[in-house]
Design a protein around this motif. Structure first.
Motif, PDB file in Angstrom:
ATOM      1  N   VAL A  59      -0.956 -17.122  33.631  1.00  0.00           N
ATOM      2  CA  VAL A  59      -0.508 -16.473  32.391  1.00  0.00           C
ATOM      3  C   VAL A  59      -1.414 -15.269  32.145  1.00  0.00           C
ATOM      4  CG1 VAL A  59      -0.045 -16.722  29.931  1.00  0.00           C
ATOM      5  CG2 VAL A  59       0.279 -18.682  31.462  1.00  0.00           C
ATOM      6  N   PHE A  60      -0.856 -14.073  32.369  1.00  0.00           N
ATOM      7  CA  PHE A  60      -1.597 -12.829  32.169  1.00  0.00           C
ATOM      8  C   PHE A  60      -1.340 -12.233  30.788  1.00  0.00           C
ATOM      9  CE2 PHE A  60      -1.062 -13.181  36.767  1.00  0.00           C
ATOM     10  CZ  PHE A  60      -2.315 -12.831  37.251  1.00  0.00           C
ATOM     11  N   ASN A  61      -0.189 -12.555  30.215  1.00  0.00           N
ATOM     12  CA  ASN A  61       0.210 -11.992  28.928  1.00  0.00           C
ATOM     13  C   ASN A  61      -0.829 -12.370  27.862  1.00  0.00           C
ATOM     14  OD1 ASN A  61       1.473 -11.259  26.533  1.00  0.00           O
ATOM     15  ND2 ASN A  61       3.495 -11.885  27.230  1.00  0.00           N
ATOM     16  N   PRO A  62      -1.580 -11.396  27.327  1.00  0.00           N
ATOM     17  CA  PRO A  62      -2.667 -11.717  26.386  1.00  0.00           C
ATOM     18  C   PRO A  62      -2.199 -12.419  25.123  1.00  0.00           C
ATOM     19  CG  PRO A  62      -2.253  -9.342  26.452  1.00  0.00           C
ATOM     20  CD  PRO A  62      -1.489  -9.943  27.578  1.00  0.00           C
ATOM     21  N   SER A  63      -0.990 -12.122  24.655  1.00  0.00           N
ATOM     22  CA  SER A  63      -0.495 -12.760  23.429  1.00  0.00           C
ATOM     23  C   SER A  63      -0.255 -14.248  23.633  1.00  0.00           C
ATOM     24  CB  SER A  63       0.796 -12.081  22.959  1.00  0.00           C
ATOM     25  OG  SER A  63       1.845 -12.287  23.888  1.00  0.00           O
ATOM     26  N   LYS A  64      -0.048 -14.655  24.893  1.00  0.00           N
ATOM     27  CA  LYS A  64       0.243 -16.061  25.179  1.00  0.00           C
ATOM     28  C   LYS A  64      -1.009 -16.920  25.312  1.00  0.00           C
ATOM     29  CE  LYS A  64       4.837 -16.318  27.070  1.00  0.00           C
ATOM     30  NZ  LYS A  64       5.652 -16.891  28.156  1.00  0.00           N
ATOM     31  N   ILE A  65      -2.146 -16.301  25.527  1.00  0.00           N
ATOM     32  CA  ILE A  65      -3.372 -17.103  25.650  1.00  0.00           C
ATOM     33  C   ILE A  65      -4.278 -16.953  24.431  1.00  0.00           C
ATOM     34  CG2 ILE A  65      -3.331 -17.101  28.171  1.00  0.00           C
ATOM     35  CD1 ILE A  65      -5.440 -14.947  28.193  1.00  0.00           C
ATOM     36  N   ALA A  66      -3.848 -16.143  23.470  1.00  0.00           N
ATOM     37  CA  ALA A  66      -4.679 -15.884  22.282  1.00  0.00           C
ATOM     38  C   ALA A  66      -4.943 -17.159  21.485  1.00  0.00           C
ATOM     39  CB  ALA A  66      -4.015 -14.827  21.399  1.00  0.00           C
ATOM     40  N   ALA A  67      -3.893 -17.957  21.235  1.00  0.00           N
ATOM     41  CA  ALA A  67      -4.060 -19.180  20.439  1.00  0.00           C
ATOM     42  C   ALA A  67      -4.959 -20.178  21.155  1.00  0.00           C
ATOM     43  CB  ALA A  67      -2.699 -19.809  20.142  1.00  0.00           C
ATOM     44  N   LEU A  68      -4.795 -20.315  22.464  1.00  0.00           N
ATOM     45  CA  LEU A  68      -5.640 -21.211  23.255  1.00  0.00           C
ATOM     46  C   LEU A  68      -7.102 -20.794  23.158  1.00  0.00           C
ATOM     47  CD1 LEU A  68      -6.012 -23.446  25.477  1.00  0.00           C
ATOM     48  CD2 LEU A  68      -5.688 -21.609  27.148  1.00  0.00           C
ATOM     49  N   LEU A  69      -7.358 -19.506  23.273  1.00  0.00           N
ATOM     50  CA  LEU A  69      -8.736 -19.006  23.229  1.00  0.00           C
ATOM     51  C   LEU A  69      -9.361 -19.219  21.856  1.00  0.00           C
ATOM     52  CD1 LEU A  69      -8.241 -15.677  25.206  1.00  0.00           C
ATOM     53  CD2 LEU A  69      -9.334 -17.777  26.022  1.00  0.00           C
ATOM     54  N   ARG A  70      -8.586 -18.983  20.796  1.00  0.00           N
ATOM     55  CA  ARG A  70      -9.118 -19.193  19.440  1.00  0.00           C
ATOM     56  C   ARG A  70      -9.475 -20.656  19.239  1.00  0.00           C
ATOM     57  NH1 ARG A  70      -4.954 -15.653  17.894  1.00  0.00           N
ATOM     58  NH2 ARG A  70      -3.626 -17.416  17.317  1.00  0.00           N
ATOM     59  N   SER A  71      -8.606 -21.542  19.688  1.00  0.00           N
ATOM     60  CA  SER A  71      -8.840 -22.975  19.512  1.00  0.00           C
ATOM     61  C   SER A  71     -10.044 -23.444  20.316  1.00  0.00           C
ATOM     62  CB  SER A  71      -7.599 -23.759  19.935  1.00  0.00           C
ATOM     63  OG  SER A  71      -7.785 -25.130  19.753  1.00  0.00           O
TER      64      SER A  71
END
Length: 308
Positions: A284-296
């Motif tokens: 998953v390269f799309n930054p918007s798709k990993i944003a929630a995972l990273l915040r959590s």
């Protein structure tokens, strides 16, 4: 009625208390139907607004009311999402979520949560997907699912049975979390060292690599098929691996890794595997798709440090 009804008084304070208690389940339903944490959060927020403006004094079961509202809204969003995803550039993958603190992500059991399974669920019509999720992940009785979906219990049983059959044919038996982590770690180690032979030994003959970037540079726009091609793709950029840092995470009840370049997260990667080996590699390269995972994940780490 599914779990015991929670009594609701007319005041907003009680309404908040009830909603907060049920919120993880509502998110879990919406996320499994949609495969997107962002869209699931939007659905839950809309349900909260409806809950505020509902005459709660006449609601017999808040569980049934809120579950029904969430499911129906998620189905509506899923139907419109199908149209939007037709213009998506390259493979579309579900949005990974952090399950390190909630391995079941709001469900009574960790069903329909793995990324690979969510990807297969995406092939089902939204109503069929919702029926499967409510039954398999949340153990709702058939009559209640029928009421939520506006169908007969007989039709719901047929829909769930058809979905199970479809998923059984498409989704092979996954290895457990420990073996999954071992295979993932071995894959990353081999890729970092450019060890094509070791990668091929880990992969099944029909392995596929999927890169979700929505047109981003460096993300393959078509699935890469076959053991040799997947192994070569994973080591094709000799300058890539030495320039990234690898952090292990837990996403969707399975191990995953986040790759950082210059201190910034750029990619999430995980695999799907059976006893025969790794049959799917997901990037998953799309930054918007990993944003929630990273915040959590970041919040979990900060909480852990503060407790020391």
């Amino acid at each position: 009625m599914h779990p015991e009804a929670i009594p609701v008084e007319g005041d907003l304070h009680e309404a908040v208390s009830v909603f907060v208690k049920l919120r993880p389940r509502l998110f879990g339903i919406a996320y499994r139907v949609l495969g997107s944490a962002v869209e699931a959060e939007d659905v839950v927020q809309e349900v909260w607004l409806r809950w505020q403006h509902t005459d709660r004094a006449v609601v017999i079961s808040p569980v049934a009311f809120l579950s029904s509202a969430t499911t129906r809204l998620a189905i509506n969003v899923a139907q419109s999402a199908r149209v939007r995803r037709e213009t998506y550039i390259g493979p579309w993958l579900p949005e990974p979520i952090d399950t390190s603190n909630d391995p079941q992500a709001g469900a009574e059991r960790a069903e329909a949560l793995e990324l690979a399974l969510l990807l297969v669920l995406e092939k089902l019509p939204p109503t069929e997907r919702a029926a499967y999720v409510l039954r398999q992940a949340f153990d709702y009785p058939y009559p209640e699912i029928a009421q939520i979906l506006g169908l007969s219990p007989v039709n719901v049983r047929k829909i769930v049975s058809r979905a199970r059959k479809h998923l059984t044919e498409d989704q092979r038996d996954s290895v457990d979390a420990t073996e999954h982590r071992r295979l993932l770690d071995a894959f990353v180690t081999a890729a970092r060292h450019g060890d094509v032979a070791s990668l091929e030994a880990l992969l099944t003959s029909d392995a596929v690599s999927l890169s979700d970037g929505n047109g981003m540079r460096g993300a393959a726009r078509v699935p890469v098929l076959g053991r040799a091609r997947v192994a070569n793709l994973s080591t094709a950029y000799p300058r890539f691996w030495p320039t990234v840092e690898v952090e292990t995470v837990e996403a969707n009840g399975r191990g995953g890794v986040v790759l950082y370049r210059d201190g910034r997260a750029c990619t999430f990667m995980t695999v799907a595997a059976t006893h025969r080996g790794i049959h799917q590699v997901m990037w998953v390269f799309n930054p918007s798709k990993i944003a929630a995972l990273l915040r959590s994940c970041s919040g979990s780490r900060e909480a852990a440090y503060s407790s020391l």
